[in-house]
Design a protein around this motif. Structure first.
Motif, PDB file in Angstrom:
ATOM      1  N   GLY A 176       0.775  -1.055  -0.038  1.00 55.16           N
ATOM      2  CA  GLY A 176      -0.110   0.160   0.018  1.00 55.16           C
ATOM      3  C   GLY A 176       0.807   1.362  -0.055  1.00 55.16           C
ATOM      4  N   THR A 177       1.927   1.103  -0.674  1.00 56.77           N
ATOM      5  CA  THR A 177       2.830   2.432  -0.614  1.00 56.77           C
ATOM      6  C   THR A 177       3.545   2.530  -1.833  1.00 56.77           C
ATOM      7  OG1 THR A 177       4.898   1.115   0.127  1.00 56.77           O
ATOM      8  CG2 THR A 177       3.642   1.761   1.874  1.00 56.77           C
ATOM      9  N   VAL A 178       3.747   3.827  -2.266  1.00 56.21           N
ATOM     10  CA  VAL A 178       4.257   4.040  -3.456  1.00 56.21           C
ATOM     11  C   VAL A 178       5.272   5.511  -3.314  1.00 56.21           C
ATOM     12  CG1 VAL A 178       3.781   5.044  -5.808  1.00 56.21           C
ATOM     13  CG2 VAL A 178       2.331   3.477  -5.062  1.00 56.21           C
ATOM     14  N   ALA A 179       6.527   5.215  -3.517  1.00 59.55           N
ATOM     15  CA  ALA A 179       7.512   6.113  -3.206  1.00 59.55           C
ATOM     16  C   ALA A 179       7.836   6.753  -4.689  1.00 59.55           C
ATOM     17  CB  ALA A 179       8.898   5.490  -2.510  1.00 59.55           C
ATOM     18  N   HIS A 180       8.135   8.359  -4.428  1.00 56.62           N
ATOM     19  CA  HIS A 180       8.613   9.033  -5.530  1.00 56.62           C
ATOM     20  C   HIS A 180       9.153  10.268  -4.864  1.00 56.62           C
ATOM     21  CE1 HIS A 180       9.313  10.588  -9.567  1.00 56.62           C
ATOM     22  NE2 HIS A 180       8.537  11.575  -9.084  1.00 56.62           N
ATOM     23  N   ALA A 181      10.655  10.641  -5.151  1.00 60.37           N
ATOM     24  CA  ALA A 181      11.149  11.813  -4.927  1.00 60.37           C
ATOM     25  C   ALA A 181      10.843  11.704  -3.259  1.00 60.37           C
ATOM     26  CB  ALA A 181      10.636  12.857  -5.616  1.00 60.37           C
ATOM     27  N   THR A 197      -1.606   4.362   2.125  1.00 63.70           N
ATOM     28  CA  THR A 197      -3.097   4.138   2.546  1.00 63.70           C
ATOM     29  C   THR A 197      -3.124   3.954   4.015  1.00 63.70           C
ATOM     30  OG1 THR A 197      -2.908   1.438   2.554  1.00 63.70           O
ATOM     31  CG2 THR A 197      -3.413   2.734   0.457  1.00 63.70           C
ATOM     32  N   GLU A 198      -4.311   4.483   4.603  1.00 59.71           N
ATOM     33  CA  GLU A 198      -4.396   4.295   6.037  1.00 59.71           C
ATOM     34  C   GLU A 198      -4.133   2.899   6.628  1.00 59.71           C
ATOM     35  OE1 GLU A 198      -4.978   6.484   8.284  1.00 59.71           O
ATOM     36  OE2 GLU A 198      -5.369   8.294   7.148  1.00 59.71           O
ATOM     37  N   GLU A 199      -4.684   1.746   5.984  1.00 56.96           N
ATOM     38  CA  GLU A 199      -4.365   0.429   6.265  1.00 56.96           C
ATOM     39  C   GLU A 199      -2.933   0.145   6.373  1.00 56.96           C
ATOM     40  OE1 GLU A 199      -5.554  -4.045   4.813  1.00 56.96           O
ATOM     41  OE2 GLU A 199      -6.129  -2.400   3.726  1.00 56.96           O
ATOM     42  N   ALA A 200      -2.130   0.583   5.551  1.00 58.77           N
ATOM     43  CA  ALA A 200      -0.797   0.080   5.678  1.00 58.77           C
ATOM     44  C   ALA A 200      -0.052   1.108   6.719  1.00 58.77           C
ATOM     45  CB  ALA A 200      -0.145   0.776   4.205  1.00 58.77           C
ATOM     46  N   LYS A 238      -0.891  -0.929   9.821  1.00 59.70           N
ATOM     47  CA  LYS A 238      -0.031  -2.238   9.917  1.00 59.70           C
ATOM     48  C   LYS A 238       1.399  -1.893  10.219  1.00 59.70           C
ATOM     49  CE  LYS A 238      -2.663  -5.096   6.803  1.00 59.70           C
ATOM     50  NZ  LYS A 238      -2.989  -5.854   5.474  1.00 59.70           N
ATOM     51  N   ALA A 239       1.932  -0.683   9.633  1.00 57.18           N
ATOM     52  CA  ALA A 239       3.534  -0.535   9.938  1.00 57.18           C
ATOM     53  C   ALA A 239       3.682   0.136  11.452  1.00 57.18           C
ATOM     54  CB  ALA A 239       3.843   0.535   9.137  1.00 57.18           C
ATOM     55  N   GLY A 240       2.709   0.460  11.940  1.00 59.03           N
ATOM     56  CA  GLY A 240       2.742   0.882  13.390  1.00 59.03           C
ATOM     57  C   GLY A 240       3.137   2.188  13.399  1.00 59.03           C
ATOM     58  N   GLN A 254      -2.384  12.192   0.678  1.00 58.28           N
ATOM     59  CA  GLN A 254      -1.847  10.785  -0.017  1.00 58.28           C
ATOM     60  C   GLN A 254      -0.881   9.736   0.851  1.00 58.28           C
ATOM     61  OE1 GLN A 254      -1.751  13.808  -1.301  1.00 58.28           O
ATOM     62  NE2 GLN A 254      -3.461  13.640  -2.513  1.00 58.28           N
ATOM     63  N   GLY A 255      -0.443  10.240   1.798  1.00 58.83           N
ATOM     64  CA  GLY A 255       0.466   9.538   2.512  1.00 58.83           C
ATOM     65  C   GLY A 255       1.434  10.701   3.492  1.00 58.83           C
ATOM     66  N   PHE A 256       2.840  10.682   3.163  1.00 59.04           N
ATOM     67  CA  PHE A 256       4.019  11.449   3.728  1.00 59.04           C
ATOM     68  C   PHE A 256       4.590  11.982   2.713  1.00 59.04           C
ATOM     69  CE2 PHE A 256       2.545   8.130   6.793  1.00 59.04           C
ATOM     70  CZ  PHE A 256       2.642   8.933   8.077  1.00 59.04           C
ATOM     71  N   ARG A 257       5.189  13.260   3.154  1.00 61.82           N
ATOM     72  CA  ARG A 257       6.212  14.144   2.342  1.00 61.82           C
ATOM     73  C   ARG A 257       7.278  14.461   3.417  1.00 61.82           C
ATOM     74  NH1 ARG A 257       6.680  16.861  -2.400  1.00 61.82           N
ATOM     75  NH2 ARG A 257       8.163  18.737  -2.026  1.00 61.82           N
ATOM     76  N   ALA A 258       8.556  14.244   2.706  1.00 60.33           N
ATOM     77  CA  ALA A 258       9.676  14.541   3.481  1.00 60.33           C
ATOM     78  C   ALA A 258       9.994  15.949   3.244  1.00 60.33           C
ATOM     79  CB  ALA A 258      11.023  13.642   2.797  1.00 60.33           C
ATOM     80  N   ARG A 259      10.152  16.695   4.563  1.00 55.74           N
ATOM     81  CA  ARG A 259      10.496  17.965   4.627  1.00 55.74           C
ATOM     82  C   ARG A 259      11.703  18.329   5.126  1.00 55.74           C
ATOM     83  NH1 ARG A 259       5.674  21.615   7.111  1.00 55.74           N
ATOM     84  NH2 ARG A 259       4.529  20.867   5.141  1.00 55.74           N
ATOM     85  N   ASN A 260      12.695  19.324   4.555  1.00 59.53           N
ATOM     86  CA  ASN A 260      13.934  19.383   5.103  1.00 59.53           C
ATOM     87  C   ASN A 260      13.794  20.310   6.280  1.00 59.53           C
ATOM     88  OD1 ASN A 260      15.094  18.041   2.955  1.00 59.53           O
ATOM     89  ND2 ASN A 260      15.375  20.173   1.779  1.00 59.53           N
ATOM     90  N   VAL A 261      14.490  20.312   7.328  1.00 61.25           N
ATOM     91  CA  VAL A 261      14.351  20.998   8.532  1.00 61.25           C
ATOM     92  C   VAL A 261      15.698  21.465   9.096  1.00 61.25           C
ATOM     93  CG1 VAL A 261      12.165  20.087   9.332  1.00 61.25           C
ATOM     94  CG2 VAL A 261      14.383  19.105   9.890  1.00 61.25           C
TER      95      VAL A 261
END
Length: 386
Positions: A46-51, A57-60, A63-65, A337-344
Motif C-alpha cells: 500500500g505504499t508508492v515512493a517517488h522523490a 494508505t491508512e491500512e498500511a 499495519k506499520a505501526g 496521500q501519505g507522507f512528504r519529506a520536509r527539510n528541517v
C-alpha cells in the motif's frame, strides 16, 4: 560492391536501432512515473515512493505501526519532562469489605473478572447478619402495630370515648416505632443482608475489574475486612513528580502530553499541584486528568507545557521523528496521500527531544514512532530513480 553496400546499410540500421533502444531506456528512467505505474508498485504494502513523496494508505500506516503527532510551538525551555505513574482516580477504585463477620460461603468473582456496580462478589454467612435481619423484622412489626393503635385511638378520641392524653400517647409510640423500623432498615441495608436474612452480600459499589482479592471460600472474616479491590480503568489520573522550581511554573489547566510505552501519545491537563514537597524525594506532584482507559500502576513519561514557560517559536519533536535522507535532515509530514519529506533545520537536543528551528509550523502532523520505515521507503524510491 553490392555486398559492401549491404554491409554499410546493415551497420547504419544497427546503429539507429541501438540509439533508439538507448533513448527509450534513458526516457524510462528519467521521465516521471505514470499514475498507473505508481499504483502498481508496492501494491501489496500500500505504499508508492517517488522523490520526497510517499503515497501510503491508512491500512498500511496502521499495519506499520506508524504514530502521527501534531507539532506545536515552544522550545525545550518551555517543556518540563517528568516521570509519572498512572493511578486510580478517587472515584475509580473501591475497596470492598465484609459488612459483617462470618464464614465466606460463596465467591462469584476472581482476580481480573469484570464487575458491574451493585453486582455480588461473595456472600458471608453471619450470625451478626441474622441478628440484624431479626431486628429489622421485629422493628417493622412494632411499627405496624403502633400505627394500628394510633388509628384506633384517633377513632376513639373523635368519638369522645377516650381521653386526649391516650391519643397523644399513641402518636408518640407510633413515631418512636417508625423511627426504630427506619434505623433497623438502614442497618440491614448497610450490611447488605440477603433475602433470607442469614448472610451478608459483598457487592461492588462501582463498575470495573477486580484488581485484588484476598478471600478464600470457607474462611472466617471479621467485619470491615478487605476482600476485593475493584478499579475502573476509564477513571484514572496521572501523578508526575516535578522539581520545586518547575512546580512554580505550573498552573491548573496547563496542557500536557503523555508518552506511553508503546509509542503512542495522549493529551492531558494539569488538575492540581501539591503545595508541599515530598519528604523523601523533595519533589512536588502534578496531578493530571486524562481521558481513555489506562492501567493503574503503568509508568509513563509526561511533557508538561507550563503557561509560565519561556516564550519560543521553536518546535520540539521526538528524536525518532527526525530522519536523515541523502545527507538532509528531514521530517515526514502527513499529507492526504501519505507522507512528504520536509527539510528541517535542527537546534539543541535534550532528553530524547530535538528543537526544529525552521521547516515546520505549528499544526503540522508528523510521523513519530517508526518514522524510519517511511525513510527506508523513500530511500528505495530514490535509488530506483537514480
Amino acid at each position: 560492391m553490392i555486398t559492401q553496400d549491404k554491409r554499410l546499410l546493415g551497420g547504419v540500421a544497427g546503429a539507429v536501432l541501438l540509439a533508439a533502444i538507448g533513448g527509450f531506456s534513458v526516457a524510462r528512467y528519467t521521465a516521471e512515473p505514470s499514475p498507473e505505474a505508481q499504483k502498481t508498485e508496492n501494491a501489496e504494502e500500500g505504499t508508492v515512493a517517488h522523490a520526497d513523496n510517499l503515497a501510503m494508505t491508512e491500512e498500511a500506516i496502521g499495519k506499520a505501526g506508524i504514530a502521527v503527532e501534531a507539532v506545536r510551538a515552544g522550545g525545550l525551555g518551555s517543556e518540563i519532562l517528568a516521570q509519572a505513574t498512572v493511578t486510580a482516580a478517587p472515584a475509580g477504585e473501591a475497596i470492598v469489605t465484609a459488612r459483617a463477620g462470618g464464614a465466606v460461603t460463596q465467591v462469584f468473582k476472581r482476580l481480573g473478572d469484570p464487575v458491574k456496580a451493585g453486582e455480588t462478589l461473595a456472600v458471608v454467612q453471619s450470625r451478626d447478619a441474622a441478628q440484624i435481619a431479626a431486628e429489622r423484622t421485629a422493628a417493622n412489626a412494632k411499627a405496624a402495630l403502633a400505627q394500628k393503635n394510633l388509628a384506633r385511638e384517633r377513632q376513639l378520641y373523635e368519638q369522645k370515648v377516650s381521653a386526649r392524653v391516650d391519643y397523644e400517647q399513641a402518636q408518640a409510640e407510633a413515631v418512636a416505632a417508625t423511627a426504630e423500623a427506619r434505623r433497623a432498615q438502614v442497618a440491614a441495608s448497610a450490611a447488605n443482608i440477603t433475602r433470607d436474612g442469614g448472610g451478608a452480600i459483598v457487592a461492588s459499589p462501582i463498575s470495573g475489574r477486580v484488581t485484588a482479592e484476598s478471600v478464600t471460600l470457607g474462611a472466617f472474616v471479621q467485619p470491615e475486612t478487605e476482600l476485593f479491590r475493584v478499579a475502573d480503568p476509564s477513571k484514572v489520573q496521572i501523578e508526575a513528580a516535578v522539581g520545586p522550581t518547575d512546580a512554580q511554573r505550573l498552573a491548573p489547566g496547563d496542557r500536557a502530553v503523555v508518552e506511553l510505552p508503546d509509542g503512542r501519545t495522549i493529551e492531558a491537563r494539569v488538575r492540581a499541584i501539591t503545595p508541599g514537597l515530598a519528604g523523601d524525594t523533595r519533589s512536588a506532584t502534578a496531578v493530571l486528568d486524562v481521558r481513555g482507559s489506562l492501567q493503574p500502576g503503568l509508568a509513563v513519561r509526561v511533557r508538561l507545557l507550563p503557561s509560565r514557560g519561556e516564550a519560543s517559536n521553536a518546535i520540539v519533536i521526538p528524536d525518532e521523528a527526525l530522519q536523515t535522507l541523502e545527507g538532509r535532515d528531514i521530517v515526514l509530514v502527513r499529507t492526504k496521500q501519505g507522507f512528504r519529506a520536509r527539510n528541517v533545520t535542527i537546534g539543541q537536543r535534550s532528553a530524547g527531544r530535538v528543537e526544529i528551528s525552521s521547516g515546520l509550523k505549528p499544526g503540522d502532523m508528523i510521523a513519530t514512532k517508526n518514522a524510519f520505515l517511511l525513510k527506508a521507503e523513500l530511500g528505495k524510491g530514490a535509488g530506483e530513480e537514480e
